[in-house]
Every structure is written in structure tokens, then in C-alpha cells.
Design a protein around this motif. Structure first.
Motif, PDB file in Angstrom:
ATOM      1  N   ILE A   1      12.243  17.055  44.878  1.00  0.00           N
ATOM      2  CA  ILE A   1      12.944  15.917  45.465  1.00  0.00           C
ATOM      3  C   ILE A   1      14.073  16.456  46.326  1.00  0.00           C
ATOM      4  N   ASP A   2      14.030  16.164  47.616  1.00  0.00           N
ATOM      5  CA  ASP A   2      15.096  16.566  48.533  1.00  0.00           C
ATOM      6  C   ASP A   2      16.140  15.456  48.536  1.00  0.00           C
ATOM      7  N   ALA A   3      17.278  15.720  47.905  1.00  0.00           N
ATOM      8  CA  ALA A   3      18.355  14.735  47.801  1.00  0.00           C
ATOM      9  C   ALA A   3      19.543  15.118  48.668  1.00  0.00           C
ATOM     10  N   ASP A   4      19.263  15.783  49.791  1.00  0.00           N
ATOM     11  CA  ASP A   4      20.291  16.242  50.721  1.00  0.00           C
ATOM     12  C   ASP A   4      19.965  15.695  52.112  1.00  0.00           C
ATOM     13  N   PRO A   5      20.874  14.923  52.732  1.00  0.00           N
ATOM     14  CA  PRO A   5      20.606  14.385  54.074  1.00  0.00           C
ATOM     15  C   PRO A   5      20.326  15.457  55.126  1.00  0.00           C
ATOM     16  N   GLN A   6      20.773  16.683  54.896  1.00  0.00           N
ATOM     17  CA  GLN A   6      20.478  17.759  55.851  1.00  0.00           C
ATOM     18  C   GLN A   6      18.996  18.110  55.867  1.00  0.00           C
ATOM     19  N   ALA A   7      18.281  17.750  54.814  1.00  0.00           N
ATOM     20  CA  ALA A   7      16.821  17.896  54.723  1.00  0.00           C
ATOM     21  C   ALA A   7      16.336  19.331  54.872  1.00  0.00           C
ATOM     22  N   SER A   8      17.139  20.296  54.475  1.00  0.00           N
ATOM     23  CA  SER A   8      16.732  21.703  54.608  1.00  0.00           C
ATOM     24  C   SER A   8      15.519  22.020  53.749  1.00  0.00           C
ATOM     25  N   ALA A   9      15.465  21.449  52.547  1.00  0.00           N
ATOM     26  CA  ALA A   9      14.305  21.695  51.676  1.00  0.00           C
ATOM     27  C   ALA A   9      13.040  21.118  52.297  1.00  0.00           C
TER      28      ALA A   9
END
Length: 355
Positions: free
Chosen positions: A107-115
Motif C-alpha cells: 500500500i503506497d500511503a505517500d502522495p509522492q508515490a515513489s513506491a
């Protein structure tokens, strides 16, 4: 579209964690070397099958798996400072576990969306078709999310690595949660109301949160009380050590307000023993956080910088997938194995202790 990945025998033996010969591993995986293939190339599903057969169990089909409703282990990654390699390690650990045959949801929970980007999901444009975690965290319902499956992107074949991606609009959820009563419970509510779905499809969930202290990061930290800890990544240098202290303080505040007792498991990244400040920082880490340190240390390795290289777009992805025989990948695999033990990650139907 989910991609097929494979790897050579030496990597397969490492991933399997089975004390067997190359010949025995091939027998356990249950398939012959394809015609025209000089050396056997193993799939993650081969490693999964080998684990079952090594325990004397024929690998079960999805329809044969026991009905499980308990939420699988959730690894929440947090750090109050960016640039330490948290996302890189999170994604690589998730990929390594899937290569070992575990069914992993990231789950990518970072707005930067690096994952998301590292796993091949393009989020450069603002208007995307991504249904991100923010959509679910805004809900206060306890009923399962009927649209959950439509948010999931399949990264590896056979359901062994899936992703709920992110994009910049996730920042809007962070802003909206500020004004929501009991916003710290929203991630726990999301996980629990969908526990049957997660239990039937995954062996482990890995959550990558944004650096700093954000409402979404706090919500997933609170949800980590089920595992008893968050996973954090630290670089052995001054500002990162202060950030680690800040994270420890943040978790102490969560306990003071909610009663949730959440510890830390610390992975040291970018280790370079020849540098004096690194050696000094290591001494501090061992003296203050020794009992929390993961036994495996990730070395300073240039391969991590190549993961999103614009010059190699076809090979964009986790180091452990594209440079699986490298020193960096070996360290990641060791970390993944230790987390499998410490978080109690299992495959359905395998006897206890067979992991």
C-alpha cells in the motif's frame, strides 16, 4: 499488466531458505526445465510450491486454501525524515517476500508515490485513474469496501505482488483528515473491515508512509499496534539519528493519548564502514536502540540509485528483482527473512516453524 519474473538457481536457493541441493529444489518445485532453456530459471510460484512440498504438503490451489478471516501481518514503515531510503527498502522487502513465494500487498500511503513509480505505475500526471488509499480512509463505515479490488494493481503474476498505488491527490486526504474526529483510527478501520478479503488474498501487507508526521502516517502507525511495532529505516549519520529520536517520541505520544504500545524495528541503510561519522553513529545506535536493531544491515550500494534510472526505463524496478545476485539484493533478502520471522508471516496450511 502483471509481469512474469524469474531468477537463477543460486538466487532461488537463497530465497527458498531450504537446506536442499539445487537438484532437490527443482524436484520440489514440481516442473521440468523448459525446452531450450540451458539453465533452470525459477518463478516465485516455484519457491512457494517448494516450501509446501518440503513440508510434505501438495501446494494447494486458491480454492483449496483454508478459510481465513484474520488480518495478515501488517508491516508499516515510518520515518520522520526523507532521503534515508525508506521507500526503496520497503519496496525491495515486499518484492523479496513475493519472490520467496509469499502473497504480498503493498500500500503506497505517500502522495509522492515513489513506491508506485518504483513498481512501474506511472503517476506523473495529476489526472490518473488511480483509486488510492485516501478513498478508503475517508470512509467511517465498518462494512467491507465493495470497490477495494478495483484499486489494486497486479505487479507480479500469480497474485504474488499487488499494489494499491498513490498519486499527488492523496495529499487532499491528509488535509481532510485533520478535521475528522478519531482520524487516527481510520487505517485500522479500513484494514479490519476488509480483513476477510486481505486474509484470503495475501500473506502480508506492507505499507509505505510519507516522511514526517502526517495524519495518514499517524493512522497507519496506530494500526501497527496489531503488530506491536513500526518498521523504520535509518542512515547512520547525525540528522537521521535525530529523526529516529523524533519518531520514538511520536510513538510515545501515541501511547500517551491512545494507550497503543507501538515499538520500532530499525533497519540500518547506506552503511559505509570506512567513514568515521558512520562508525560513530553506529555506536550511538547500538547504545540507544540496540534491542530494536534488525540484525541485517544494508550497505551503501550504487545499485539502489539505478532503480529509477531514466536511462534504463525497461529495467525500472526493485533492485532485488533486476540485480538479484548483487550485494545490495542479498542484504535486502536477509532483512526480508528476518521480518518474516519477527512479524510471524506464514503461508496458509504450512505447519508452524516451516517458514
Amino acid at each position: 499488466m502483471a509481469r512474469a519474473i524469474d531468477f537463477k538457481t543460486s538466487v532461488a536457493l537463497t530465497l527458498s531458505n531450504l537446506d536442499v541441493s539445487a537438484k532437490k529444489l527443482q524436484e520440489l518445485c514440481g516442473r521440468e526445465k523448459p525446452a531450450g532453456q540451458h539453465h533452470m530459471r525459477y518463478l516465485p510460484s516455484d519457491i512457494r510450491a517448494a516450501r509446501y512440498r518440503a513440508a510434505g504438503i501438495e501446494p494447494p490451489a486458491i480454492s483449496q486454501l483454508p478459510l481465513i478471516t484474520k488480518l495478515p501481518p501488517v508491516i508499516v514503515t515510518r520515518m520522520t525524515k526523507g532521503g534515508v531510503g525508506k521507500t526503496s527498502i520497503s519496496v525491495n522487502v515486499a518484492a523479496a517476500m513475493s519472490m520467496m513465494g509469499y502473497r504480498v500487498l503493498m500500500i503506497d500511503a505517500d502522495p509522492q508515490a515513489s513506491a508506485s513509480n518504483l513498481l512501474g505505475i506511472e503517476t506523473a500526471v495529476y489526472d490518473t485513474d488511480i483509486l488510492h488509499i485516501g478513498h478508503f480512509l475517508r470512509k467511517s463505515t465498518s462494512s467491507p469496501d465493495e470497490d477495494l479490488s478495483s484499486a489494486i494493481k497486479h505487479i507480479y503474476q500469480d497474485g504474488l505482488l499487488d499494489l494499491i498505488p498513490s498519486d499527488i491527490t492523496l495529499a487532499e486526504t491528509d488535509a481532510s483528515l485533520v478535521a475528522v474526529m478519531s482520524s487516527h483510527t481510520r487505517a485500522e478501520l479500513f484494514l479490519n473491515r476488509n480483513s476477510t478479503f486481505f486474509a484470503q488474498h495475501y500473506d502480508v501487507i506492507v505499507v509505505d508512509t510519507a516522511p514526517g508526521t502526517t495524519p495518514i502516517g499517524l493512522a497507519f502507525s496506530f494500526a501497527a499496534k496489531q503488530s506491536g511495532k513500526v518498521l523504520t529505516v535509518v542512515e547512520p549519520e547525525g540528522s537521521c539519528l535525530r529523526a529516529l529520536d523524533s519518531l520514538a517520541s511520536n510513538l510515545a505520544e501515541i501511547k500517551a493519548v491512545t494507550g497503543a504500545n507501538i515499538g520500532m524495528e530499525v533497519v540500518i541503510n547506506k552503511y559505509h564502514p570506512s567513514l568515521k561519522h558512520v562508525r560513530e553513529s553506529m555506536g550511538f545506535l547500538y547504545s540507544k536502540y540496540g534491542s530494536m536493531l534488525n540484525d541485517s544491515i544494508i550497505p551503501q550500494f550504487s545499485g539502489f540509485a539505478r532503480q529509477l534510472s531514466p536511462a534504463a526505463k525497461e529495467d525500472t524496478g526493485p533492485l532485488v528483482e533486476f540485480e538479484s545476485s548483487s550485494v545490495g539484493a542479498a542484504a535486502v533478502i536477509d532483512v526480508a527473512k528476518s521480518l518474516i520471522r519477527s512479524y510471524g508471516i506464514t503461508m496458509p496450511g504450512l505447519p508452524a516453524g516451516e517458514e
